[in-house]
Every structure is written in structure tokens, then in C-alpha cells.
Design a protein around this motif. Structure first.
Motif, PDB file in Angstrom:
ATOM      1  N   VAL A 119       0.838  -1.235   0.092  1.00 13.67           N
ATOM      2  CA  VAL A 119      -0.027  -0.196   0.040  1.00 13.67           C
ATOM      3  C   VAL A 119       0.801   1.194  -0.229  1.00 13.67           C
ATOM      4  O   VAL A 119       0.642   1.998  -0.878  1.00 13.67           O
ATOM      5  CB  VAL A 119      -0.985   0.108   1.228  1.00 13.67           C
ATOM      6  CG1 VAL A 119      -1.734   1.383   1.241  1.00 13.67           C
ATOM      7  CG2 VAL A 119      -1.797  -1.147   1.231  1.00 13.67           C
ATOM      8  N   VAL A 126       2.846   1.609  -3.388  1.00 14.27           N
ATOM      9  CA  VAL A 126       2.156   2.044  -4.628  1.00 14.27           C
ATOM     10  C   VAL A 126       1.801   3.567  -4.339  1.00 14.27           C
ATOM     11  O   VAL A 126       2.173   4.306  -5.374  1.00 14.27           O
ATOM     12  CB  VAL A 126       0.846   1.268  -4.491  1.00 14.27           C
ATOM     13  CG1 VAL A 126      -0.139   2.238  -5.425  1.00 14.27           C
ATOM     14  CG2 VAL A 126       1.006   0.047  -5.257  1.00 14.27           C
ATOM     15  N   ARG A 127       1.968   4.183  -3.197  1.00 10.99           N
ATOM     16  CA  ARG A 127       1.606   5.316  -2.818  1.00 10.99           C
ATOM     17  C   ARG A 127       2.730   6.373  -3.335  1.00 10.99           C
ATOM     18  O   ARG A 127       2.764   7.138  -3.915  1.00 10.99           O
ATOM     19  CB  ARG A 127       1.035   5.647  -1.504  1.00 10.99           C
ATOM     20  CG  ARG A 127       0.752   6.926  -1.056  1.00 10.99           C
ATOM     21  CD  ARG A 127       0.674   7.326   0.594  1.00 10.99           C
ATOM     22  NE  ARG A 127       1.864   6.722   0.985  1.00 10.99           N
ATOM     23  CZ  ARG A 127       1.660   5.934   2.315  1.00 10.99           C
ATOM     24  NH1 ARG A 127       0.472   5.746   2.800  1.00 10.99           N
ATOM     25  NH2 ARG A 127       2.800   5.508   3.044  1.00 10.99           N
ATOM     26  N   LEU A 162       3.125   3.440  -8.433  1.00 10.65           N
ATOM     27  CA  LEU A 162       3.038   2.216  -9.204  1.00 10.65           C
ATOM     28  C   LEU A 162       1.705   1.934  -9.835  1.00 10.65           C
ATOM     29  O   LEU A 162       0.623   2.469  -9.432  1.00 10.65           O
ATOM     30  CB  LEU A 162       3.246   1.092  -8.329  1.00 10.65           C
ATOM     31  CG  LEU A 162       4.624   1.300  -7.729  1.00 10.65           C
ATOM     32  CD1 LEU A 162       5.131   0.090  -6.695  1.00 10.65           C
ATOM     33  CD2 LEU A 162       5.880   1.433  -8.746  1.00 10.65           C
ATOM     34  N   LEU A 214      -4.052  -4.416  -2.177  1.00  6.98           N
ATOM     35  CA  LEU A 214      -4.662  -3.077  -2.204  1.00  6.98           C
ATOM     36  C   LEU A 214      -5.993  -3.220  -2.261  1.00  6.98           C
ATOM     37  O   LEU A 214      -6.822  -2.192  -1.730  1.00  6.98           O
ATOM     38  CB  LEU A 214      -3.813  -2.497  -3.547  1.00  6.98           C
ATOM     39  CG  LEU A 214      -2.617  -2.324  -3.811  1.00  6.98           C
ATOM     40  CD1 LEU A 214      -2.259  -1.901  -5.112  1.00  6.98           C
ATOM     41  CD2 LEU A 214      -2.066  -1.137  -2.741  1.00  6.98           C
ATOM     42  N   PHE A 215      -6.547  -3.829  -2.961  1.00  5.93           N
ATOM     43  CA  PHE A 215      -8.120  -4.171  -2.976  1.00  5.93           C
ATOM     44  C   PHE A 215      -8.939  -4.316  -1.647  1.00  5.93           C
ATOM     45  O   PHE A 215      -9.600  -3.625  -0.977  1.00  5.93           O
ATOM     46  CB  PHE A 215      -8.267  -5.474  -3.654  1.00  5.93           C
ATOM     47  CG  PHE A 215     -10.019  -5.566  -4.026  1.00  5.93           C
ATOM     48  CD1 PHE A 215     -10.647  -5.227  -5.021  1.00  5.93           C
ATOM     49  CD2 PHE A 215     -10.608  -6.562  -3.033  1.00  5.93           C
ATOM     50  CE1 PHE A 215     -12.207  -5.338  -4.818  1.00  5.93           C
ATOM     51  CE2 PHE A 215     -11.846  -6.574  -2.831  1.00  5.93           C
ATOM     52  CZ  PHE A 215     -12.746  -6.229  -3.879  1.00  5.93           C
ATOM     53  N   GLU A 236      -8.413  -1.325   0.792  1.00  4.48           N
ATOM     54  CA  GLU A 236      -9.485  -0.356   0.454  1.00  4.48           C
ATOM     55  C   GLU A 236     -10.790  -0.729   0.915  1.00  4.48           C
ATOM     56  O   GLU A 236     -11.463  -0.077   1.445  1.00  4.48           O
ATOM     57  CB  GLU A 236      -9.486  -0.014  -0.908  1.00  4.48           C
ATOM     58  CG  GLU A 236      -8.423   0.973  -1.305  1.00  4.48           C
ATOM     59  CD  GLU A 236      -8.619   1.965  -2.424  1.00  4.48           C
ATOM     60  OE1 GLU A 236      -7.587   2.152  -3.276  1.00  4.48           O
ATOM     61  OE2 GLU A 236      -9.755   2.289  -2.976  1.00  4.48           O
ATOM     62  N   ARG A 243     -13.628   2.596  -7.448  1.00  4.45           N
ATOM     63  CA  ARG A 243     -12.185   1.945  -7.155  1.00  4.45           C
ATOM     64  C   ARG A 243     -12.142   0.409  -6.941  1.00  4.45           C
ATOM     65  O   ARG A 243     -11.001   0.063  -7.693  1.00  4.45           O
ATOM     66  CB  ARG A 243     -11.725   2.828  -5.928  1.00  4.45           C
ATOM     67  CG  ARG A 243     -11.211   4.283  -6.241  1.00  4.45           C
ATOM     68  CD  ARG A 243     -10.442   4.953  -5.045  1.00  4.45           C
ATOM     69  NE  ARG A 243      -9.319   4.290  -5.078  1.00  4.45           N
ATOM     70  CZ  ARG A 243      -8.084   4.427  -5.776  1.00  4.45           C
ATOM     71  NH1 ARG A 243      -8.038   5.005  -6.746  1.00  4.45           N
ATOM     72  NH2 ARG A 243      -6.978   3.546  -5.258  1.00  4.45           N
ATOM     73  N   LEU A 244     -12.675  -0.005  -6.477  1.00  4.15           N
ATOM     74  CA  LEU A 244     -12.638  -1.383  -6.084  1.00  4.15           C
ATOM     75  C   LEU A 244     -12.840  -2.048  -7.341  1.00  4.15           C
ATOM     76  O   LEU A 244     -12.207  -3.167  -7.487  1.00  4.15           O
ATOM     77  CB  LEU A 244     -13.549  -1.898  -4.843  1.00  4.15           C
ATOM     78  CG  LEU A 244     -13.324  -1.531  -3.384  1.00  4.15           C
ATOM     79  CD1 LEU A 244     -14.686  -2.015  -2.498  1.00  4.15           C
ATOM     80  CD2 LEU A 244     -11.843  -1.998  -3.102  1.00  4.15           C
ATOM     81  N   PHE A 291      -7.164   6.361 -13.072  1.00  4.15           N
ATOM     82  CA  PHE A 291      -7.363   5.499 -11.947  1.00  4.15           C
ATOM     83  C   PHE A 291      -5.971   5.303 -11.545  1.00  4.15           C
ATOM     84  O   PHE A 291      -4.887   4.984 -12.089  1.00  4.15           O
ATOM     85  CB  PHE A 291      -7.765   4.108 -12.145  1.00  4.15           C
ATOM     86  CG  PHE A 291      -7.732   3.213 -11.163  1.00  4.15           C
ATOM     87  CD1 PHE A 291      -8.318   3.519  -9.980  1.00  4.15           C
ATOM     88  CD2 PHE A 291      -7.200   1.895 -11.260  1.00  4.15           C
ATOM     89  CE1 PHE A 291      -8.509   2.571  -9.032  1.00  4.15           C
ATOM     90  CE2 PHE A 291      -6.986   1.028  -9.942  1.00  4.15           C
ATOM     91  CZ  PHE A 291      -7.701   1.444  -9.117  1.00  4.15           C
ATOM     92  N   LEU A 304      -3.453   3.490  -8.462  1.00  8.72           N
ATOM     93  CA  LEU A 304      -3.828   2.410  -7.502  1.00  8.72           C
ATOM     94  C   LEU A 304      -3.800   2.937  -6.098  1.00  8.72           C
ATOM     95  O   LEU A 304      -4.325   2.239  -5.240  1.00  8.72           O
ATOM     96  CB  LEU A 304      -2.593   1.301  -7.632  1.00  8.72           C
ATOM     97  CG  LEU A 304      -2.492   0.445  -9.032  1.00  8.72           C
ATOM     98  CD1 LEU A 304      -1.346  -0.555  -8.831  1.00  8.72           C
ATOM     99  CD2 LEU A 304      -3.913  -0.442  -8.849  1.00  8.72           C
ATOM    100  N   ALA A 305      -2.830   3.952  -5.663  1.00  2.28           N
ATOM    101  CA  ALA A 305      -2.998   4.431  -4.462  1.00  2.28           C
ATOM    102  C   ALA A 305      -4.110   5.322  -4.267  1.00  2.28           C
ATOM    103  O   ALA A 305      -4.650   5.830  -4.931  1.00  2.28           O
ATOM    104  CB  ALA A 305      -1.741   5.264  -4.280  1.00  2.28           C
ATOM    105  N   PHE A 306      -4.606   4.977  -3.070  1.00  7.86           N
ATOM    106  CA  PHE A 306      -5.860   5.273  -2.400  1.00  7.86           C
ATOM    107  C   PHE A 306      -5.668   7.136  -2.245  1.00  7.86           C
ATOM    108  O   PHE A 306      -4.702   7.376  -1.621  1.00  7.86           O
ATOM    109  CB  PHE A 306      -6.104   4.993  -1.057  1.00  7.86           C
ATOM    110  CG  PHE A 306      -7.637   5.297  -0.711  1.00  7.86           C
ATOM    111  CD1 PHE A 306      -8.690   5.083  -1.384  1.00  7.86           C
ATOM    112  CD2 PHE A 306      -7.838   5.847   0.514  1.00  7.86           C
ATOM    113  CE1 PHE A 306     -10.015   5.486  -1.042  1.00  7.86           C
ATOM    114  CE2 PHE A 306      -9.014   6.190   1.010  1.00  7.86           C
ATOM    115  CZ  PHE A 306     -10.351   6.071   0.212  1.00  7.86           C
ATOM    116  N   ARG A 341      -5.143   8.834   1.302  1.00  5.03           N
ATOM    117  CA  ARG A 341      -4.215   8.542   2.193  1.00  5.03           C
ATOM    118  C   ARG A 341      -2.885   9.297   1.763  1.00  5.03           C
ATOM    119  O   ARG A 341      -2.834   9.929   0.828  1.00  5.03           O
ATOM    120  CB  ARG A 341      -3.953   7.219   2.474  1.00  5.03           C
ATOM    121  CG  ARG A 341      -4.670   6.720   3.436  1.00  5.03           C
ATOM    122  CD  ARG A 341      -4.175   4.992   3.541  1.00  5.03           C
ATOM    123  NE  ARG A 341      -4.793   4.505   2.631  1.00  5.03           N
ATOM    124  CZ  ARG A 341      -5.079   3.165   2.412  1.00  5.03           C
ATOM    125  NH1 ARG A 341      -5.171   2.366   3.436  1.00  5.03           N
ATOM    126  NH2 ARG A 341      -5.443   2.629   1.252  1.00  5.03           N
TER     127      ARG A 341
END
Lengths: 328, 191
Positions: A115, A118-119, A123, A138-139, A142, B84-85, B184, B186-188, B191
Motif C-alpha cells: 500500500v 504504490v503510494r 506504481l 490493495l483491494f 481499501e 475504485r474497488l 485510476f 492504484l494508491a488511495f 491517504r
């Protein structure tokens, strides 16, 4: 299963290797980088240059004390942990071994915290092999945070409903005043804390006659009207309750001077005594009040204080109604 | 699943038709209150019953209501999490379609007692798919169809999506790069 596998040896070009293992690191026997998987390169940034020694790219977290890739493989080739020596440190876990035919070393790495990775590194799906569980993680991260958010919301809403239900359980629906349950609780609390307060027990005179001659609607009208008067005359920290048909209890918080309490009681009696009009009929009731001061009840037990207020009310009624009597 | 869909119908009606209509629906269905909690349990079949009542009150066919609920879940900014999901399913619309079979399993990872629909996707021709959806909820295939329509837009694909009889949704991808896909990451973003 043990048999000679040398015949099954694969020749893999670096593009195929990069596709299957986007986080691989191929090092020469000297421990310097020969091929860096594209995702790992993205994380390593300027440290991803070919020819860079392993120990300049990574700090070894485990096995403890290992610095070079040879030390790592010797002690824990099956599972080791690294930090990248980049400005934003990235935690990696991996395994590796030296290739028996030429002594080169192949490592495959993965993110300890996908997580965060990726942030931090922006990525995308394309940076992970299709078999990588990173997108599942990741799924899940969330989905779980969405579920947690919902549960928090649910908790808040249930708490709100609980408070409302509790409030309702303490309220007299007709007048909006408190009820006997609330009085008992407040009185117990005040007595236990040995707080200073004044307690009044009030009862309407001639109320039964209103009910009998003009009906219950008229009676309810009077009660509501008295409720409004009590709310007007008391402060928000005080308590006004209807504890039965035409019986009321008032708790004046923090005051126990006889003069103050008598003044409040007389004001209420005056207001209640004002003529009311219901459906064209003039109605007159009056109020009798018994007052007791916490200061005068040395034992300070709720039941005794209440009983003293009761006696004072009885005395007030006896003395001719429409008046307040202080128990002293 | 009933609870999630009940809440979805509630939010859809509230956002689209307003509080008064939602109250009419709840009254007509004999509900004690106007709120459905997505994390609580409701009697099986209640979601379908509420949707049928909504159809009567709003004067629209029930399948249209369910499709709209599906589209609403993906497109409403308040439910960005749903989009997103779903987008985690893949980089292209066809990747996404194929990932739908994995979706119930993923959903169960997060909510073990969810009881999601069973989804089977068959490729019946070039760019033609049939999605079979088995669920205790009658409206489920229509909800999926509505979601697929919105997701096709999200991926920038031009599609013909139809929910027919027997819980089958047919999907014809006419142009997979019809318009620009919505971004889109991947990172939320929160956050």
C-alpha cells in the motif's frame, strides 16, 4: 523428484525475466548489478544503475550483521529483508541464490508494504506481475477501510439512537418535562455528591375539578401550560419533572438559601394562578409547593429528602393551598 | 447482500428523487423507519420488495430501478470507493470483465458473511460476452448490468449491455477505446 535437471536448464533473456519478475535483481559474481527489474528500478531510482554493488543499493535488515549479498545468501538466502538506500526508504523482502553454472546471483524481491509502495512510487497494475498478490492486498486494504468507515458510521448512528431513546425514557411525553425516573437519578446523584440544592414538591389545586367538568383535553391543556411555566421559571441546569397526574418536582441546582427558593416558588405559584382559557372556558387552578433544602437534611438520602418535601407540601395544602411552605 | 442493496436503493432514491418520495416508498412498504443500515441484517427478499414498491411509487419498471441503482453506485461521487474497488479488476475493460469472476471471492475476503452473487463470464465471440449471475436477489443481474454500463464509460469503452431473461447479461464491446478512460491511481487518494 530428485533427478538431473541440467537438461531442463532455461535460457531466459532479460526482457522475459523482467516480465515474469519485475522486481528481480541479477548480480554478477562480484555482487554488482547486471539487470534490475523495471519495478525495482522505479523504486531504487538513481541507485538502479548497472554495475552498482549490492551494498550501495540496500541496507540489510536481516540476517543481522550481513552487508554484502554473499553474506546474505550464505546465512538466509531463503528469506531476507532489505531497506533501499534511497531518500524515501522502501522495505523489501526477498529470496535468492547463486546460479550454479556461472556464479551469478539472482534475487527476487517483493514489497513489505505494498500500500505504501504504490503510494510513494506511483506504481500501476503494469508494474506488478499478473500472479502478484499486490493488487489483492490493495483491494483488501481499501475494502476493509470502507467497511471500517461504515461500521464507524453505524456506531455513531446507534449511539445517537441510544441517546435519543435514553432521553425519551427520561421525558414526560405530555409536558416535555422530565419524569420520575429522571428525578430519582438526579436526586441520587446530588445526594451522593453531597451537593447543594433545593427540592420542591408541587401539586395543583382544583385540578381534579377541571378534569371532571371540562374533560381530559382541558386537563392536558392545563398540564402543558404548567409545564411551560416551569420551564420558563427554571434555569437549564435545574430540573422540572412531572411525576404523576398533577404532581411536579423541581430541583434547583446549587441553591439552598431559603429566600431564593421561596422567591422561585412564589413566582411559580403566581404564574400558575393566572387565569387560563380553554375552548371558551375560563380555567383557574393554583399550586401548592413544599420546599426542602439539602442543607437541612444532614443524612442527605434521596428518600429522606423527598419525604421531607412531601411533608412540606402537605403542610402547604393544609395551610390553605396556593402557597409555598419551607421545611425547616 | 440484502442490506447493502437496501442502503443503495435508499441512497439512490434520496439523491435522485428526494426525501419525500423515499418516505412515500418506506410508508407504502410498511417500513417502521426510513433508514437501512448497510452493516446490519435484513430479512431475505426485503431488498426486492422495497425495489418493487419503489417502482410502483416512482412509476417506473423495477428492472430500470435496479439498473439505475447499479449505475448510481459506480458514478455517484459519494461512492467513489465502489468504482475504485471495481477498477482494481484490470487495466482494460476486457481485463475488468474477466476479473468479475474473481470479484465475489475478493468481496468475501473483506466481508466473510456477505453472500455475494455467483458470477460466470463466457466469451461467446470476438468482443462478445455473456455474464451469468446467480443470486438470491432477483434484481442482482440488473444491478450488475447498470454497474457494467457505468464501468464501460469509466474505461472509455463503447458497449451494448443488455440484461435479458434467465439472469444473463450480454455485453458487446463495439469500441474498447471509444473515449478517454477516467484516471485510476492504484494508491488511495485519501491517504
Amino acid at each position: 523428484m530428485r533427478r538431473d535437471l541440467t537438461g531442463a536448464r532455461l535460457k531466459i533473456d532479460s526482457i522475459t525475466l523482467a516480465r515474469f519478475m519485475p522486481m528481480h535483481l541479477l548480480l554478477g559474481a562480484d555482487g554488482c548489478a547486471q539487470s534490475v527489474g523495471p519495478t525495482l528500478a522505479q523504486v531504487l531510482q538513481d541507485k538502479a544503475r548497472l554495475g552498482t554493488p549490492f551494498e550501495e543499493m540496500f541496507e540489510v535488515r536481516s540476517p543481522g550483521g550481513a552487508v554484502t549479498v554473499h553474506e546474505v545468501l550464505e546465512r538466509a538466502g531463503h528469506r531476507f529483508r532489505l531497506w533501499t538506500r534511497t531518500e524515501r526508504r522502501c522495505g523489501l523482502r526477498g529470496h535468492g541464490q547463486s546460479l550454479p553454472w556461472d556464479g551469478r546471483i539472482l534475487l527476487n524481491l517483493t514489497f513489505v508494504d505494498p500500500v505504501g509502495a504504490v503510494r510513494d512510487h506511483g506504481l500501476t497494475d503494469a508494474d506488478f506481475a499478473a500472479t502478484d498478490m499486490a493488487t489483492e492486498v490493495l483491494f483488501l486494504a481499501e475494502a476493509t477501510s470502507a467497511v471500517t468507515r461504515e461500521l464507524k458510521g453505524l456506531n455513531l448512528r446507534l449511539e445517537g439512537a441510544r441517546i435519543a431513546a435514553e432521553e425519551e425514557a427520561m421525558t414526560d411525553p405530555l409536558t416535555g418535562l422530565r419524569n420520575r425516573r429522571a428525578v430519582d437519578l438526579i436526586l441520587d446523584r446530588l445526594c451522593a455528591a453531597r451537593s447543594n440544592f433545593g427540592l420542591m414538591h408541587m401539586d395543583l389545586d382544583h385540578f381534579k375539578a377541571v378534569n371532571d367538568t371540562l374533560g381530559h383535553a382541558a386537563g392536558d391543556f392545563v398540564l402543558e401550560r404548567v409545564g411551560r411555566i416551569l420551564r420558563d421559571q427554571l434555569r437549564s441546569e435545574d430540573c422540572a419533572a412531572r411525576i404523576g397526574g398533577d404532581e411536579f418536582v423541581l430541583i434547583v441546582a446549587g441553591r439552598s438559601e431559603a429566600a431564593t427558593l421561596k422567591a422561585i416558588a412564589n413566582r411559580i405559584i403566581a404564574r400558575v394562578g393566572e387565569p387560563m382559557e380553554f375552548a371558551g372556558h375560563a380555567i383557574r387552578v393554583s399550586a401548592s409547593i413544599g420546599i426542602v433544602r439539602s442543607a437541612n437534611c444532614p443524612s442527605a438520602e434521596a428518600a429522606q429528602v423527598s419525604a421531607a418535601a412531601d411533608r412540606a407540601l402537605y403542610a402547604a395544602k393544609h395551610a390553605g393551598r396556593g402557597r409555598a411552605v419551607l421545611a425547616d | 447482500m440484502d442490506a447493502l442493496l437496501l442502503r443503495s436503493v435508499q441512497n439512490y432514491v434520496l439523491d435522485t428523487f428526494g426525501e419525500a418520495r423515499w418516505k412515500d416508498i418506506c410508508d407504502a412498504a410498511g417500513q417502521p423507519g426510513p433508514t437501512f443500515e448497510p452493516m446490519l441484517r435484513y430479512p431475505p427478499g426485503l431488498a426486492d420488495r422495497i425495489a418493487e414498491t419503489a417502482a410502483e411509487v416512482l412509476g417506473r419498471p423495477v428492472h430500470a430501478i435496479w439498473e439505475d441503482v447499479g449505475t448510481y453506485l459506480v458514478t455517484s461521487p459519494a461512492h467513489e470507493g465502489v468504482r475504485r474497488l471495481l477498477r482494481f479488476g484490470g487495466v482494460s475493460f476486457s481485463d475488468f470483465l474477466h476479473s468479475l469472476e474473481e470479484l465475489p471471492g475478493r468481496a468475501r475476503l473483506a466481508l466473510p458473511d456477505l453472500d455475494p452473487p455467483e458470477i460466470l463470464l463466457s466469451e461467446v465471440g470476438p468482443d462478445r460476452f455473456e455474464l451469468r449471475c446467480r443470486s438470491k436477489l432477483k434484481g442482482m443481474p440488473r444491478v450488475l448490468a447498470g454497474m457494467l454500463m457505468a464501468m464501460a464509460d469509466d474505461y472509455g469503452a463503447l458497449c451494448l449491455i443488455e440484461a435479458g431473461k434467465d439472469e444473463v447479461v450480454t455485453i458487446s464491446v463495439l469500441d474498447s477505446r471509444h473515449s478517454r478512460a477516467r484516471a485510476f491511481d492504484l494508491a488511495f487518494p485519501g491517504r
